[in-house]
Design an enzyme around this catalytic site. Structure first.
Site, short mmCIF file in Angstrom:
data_model
loop_
_atom_site.label_atom_id
_atom_site.label_comp_id
_atom_site.label_asym_id
_atom_site.label_seq_id
_atom_site.Cartn_x
_atom_site.Cartn_y
_atom_site.Cartn_z
N GLY A 1 3.78 4.94 -5.97
CA GLY A 1 4.23 4.95 -4.71
C GLY A 1 3.33 5.91 -3.72
N ARG B 1 2.78 9.14 -2.06
CA ARG B 1 2.60 10.52 -2.61
C ARG B 1 3.01 10.62 -4.17
NH1 ARG B 1 0.02 11.14 0.28
NH2 ARG B 1 1.10 11.01 2.25
N SER B 2 2.34 9.81 -4.92
CA SER B 2 2.62 9.91 -6.21
C SER B 2 1.71 10.48 -7.21
CB SER B 2 2.89 8.31 -6.70
OG SER B 2 1.71 7.88 -6.43
N SER C 1 -4.03 8.76 -6.15
CA SER C 1 -5.27 9.03 -5.80
C SER C 1 -6.12 10.06 -6.57
CB SER C 1 -5.67 9.07 -3.97
OG SER C 1 -5.38 8.08 -3.38
N THR D 1 -11.05 2.46 2.45
CA THR D 1 -10.57 1.20 3.45
C THR D 1 -9.79 1.59 4.68
OG1 THR D 1 -8.62 0.94 2.13
CG2 THR D 1 -10.45 -0.44 1.37
N HIS E 1 -8.26 14.44 1.42
CA HIS E 1 -8.66 13.70 0.17
C HIS E 1 -10.08 13.83 -0.07
CE1 HIS E 1 -5.44 10.17 -0.50
NE2 HIS E 1 -4.98 11.57 -0.36
#
Lengths: 177, 177, 177
Positions: free
Chosen positions: B17, B19-20, B23, B42, B57
């Site tokens: 989901g 904020r799970s 990544s 992407t 990130h």
């Protein structure tokens, strides 16, 4: 695969999100059981989007299935069909709840009646339902009410089920059984 | 950790989901693989919220990563990058679908092409995607269409993947592999 | 059941969707621990729907529980209550985040403070929270912000927790511990 699902009669609940592959998984479960596969469709055709989904599902299942359309009186349909020699698939509980809400039925009463019928079923029943409670709280009260009814029904059926699966990306995760 | 992920080349799908921690988990998988880590982004920068997320990130990954920005032609980027000596992270499929919908691309065709490229990949590829089908049915048709495309693509990639993880609260649950 | 939850003091996180049975499951965990069960309610009664849910939960728990209402200063309540002789249930983190957002508190600061208190807890603490990140991206920015805060807090608490459960249809799935 039959060994994994226990001896019929039994109750299996298959939960999953939209487009999770839950119906296809449930169909494979039923096809692997002994007996005539019976499909109880709770969906009421309201638009072309819906009609296309129903036809797509029907083509996938194939000719050996018998289809029963029962948008509201699922208790009666299951009383008739959940018997020795049949393997029943109910697709899906969330559409049934939607139809009951639109008819202003007393859903707590109907959910209890459904659980009673399931606890007395004489044939294996696989029930498919959408998990809808894992997003943001919906703005409108009816959607919140729907979410509450669905969640409670899932808990009640899971409590009496022999097996519960959660399906994501077409992959089943066994929660019970 | 390498043993757990099989020998490259291989395909890993990481679902989760918002904020799970999906990544960050996927980045650790790729960092543990042999080869140069390649990040295929992407996401198309549309606003400051998006820009901040991308920079956050990038800082987390560190300097040894090579970044490729490819909002639409993911098939081409993977054909180039999924080769021996590289370990590729695609982040994420749901943004790719969003971009294709905005370009009015034929998503079924593109999804098939992507699966074809993945099935021929010569290096390990880890793909991240958002599970978006576990809330209430969205009001607007485009959101429903998006949800359908995402769910179908997840099923297709999960079917060919060597491993599938579902991430919640930063914790991976292995669904396949 | 106690063996399964490790020796207190310990931290358990129980995640689940709306009407998933997560609170009832968490209550059973706490009731199985030694010590006085203490219920820290973060919900602020805003309407009848809310009042009914709170009363329903209170009836289910029974008279041996002590209830503490603390909509905002959860850190203080836990500093007081998470001590030898108590088994504490926090229900729930998502309501706490909602209350902090309405008060325009700095949620990153408060989340860090909460994690600090939890890491120093002298009694077992079970925390319940709603997983809200598995639906379509919400239209409004505040809902997206809420979802981000909840997801990050879940990751932070899961990282320090001894056990994490994901509950669906009343059935717990162990993610950690």
């Amino acid at each position: 695969m039959r060994e994994a699902h226990g001896s019929p009669p039994g109750i299996t609940l298959v939960l999953g999100g939209a487009r999770s592959g839950k119906s296809a998984f449930a169909e494979r479960l039923v096809a692997d059981l002994d007996g005539t596969p019976v499909y109880i469709a709770t969906g009421r055709v309201r638009d072309d989007e819906m009609r296309l989904r129903i036809e797509h599902h029907r083509d996938r299942r194939g000719a050996e299935w018998r289809t029963v359309e029962e948008p509201e009186n699922l208790e009666r349909a299951l009383t008739r069909e959940a018997r020795p020699g049949n393997a029943v698939l109910v697709d899906c509980l969330t559409l049934w709840i939607t139809n009951l809400m639109l008819s202003q039925a007393d859903i707590n009463v109907r959910a209890s009646a459904l659980c009673q019928v399931l606890s007395e079923a004489k044939g294996h029943v696989v029930l498919v339902s959408n998990e809808v409670g894992l997003g943001i709280v919906p703005d409108n009260a009816m959607a919140r009410e729907f979410r509450d009814h669905a969640g409670r029904l899932h808990q009640d059926i899971a409590a009496l089920a022999d097996e519960v699966f959660f399906v994501a990306a077409g992959l089943p995760l066994k929660m019970k059984g």
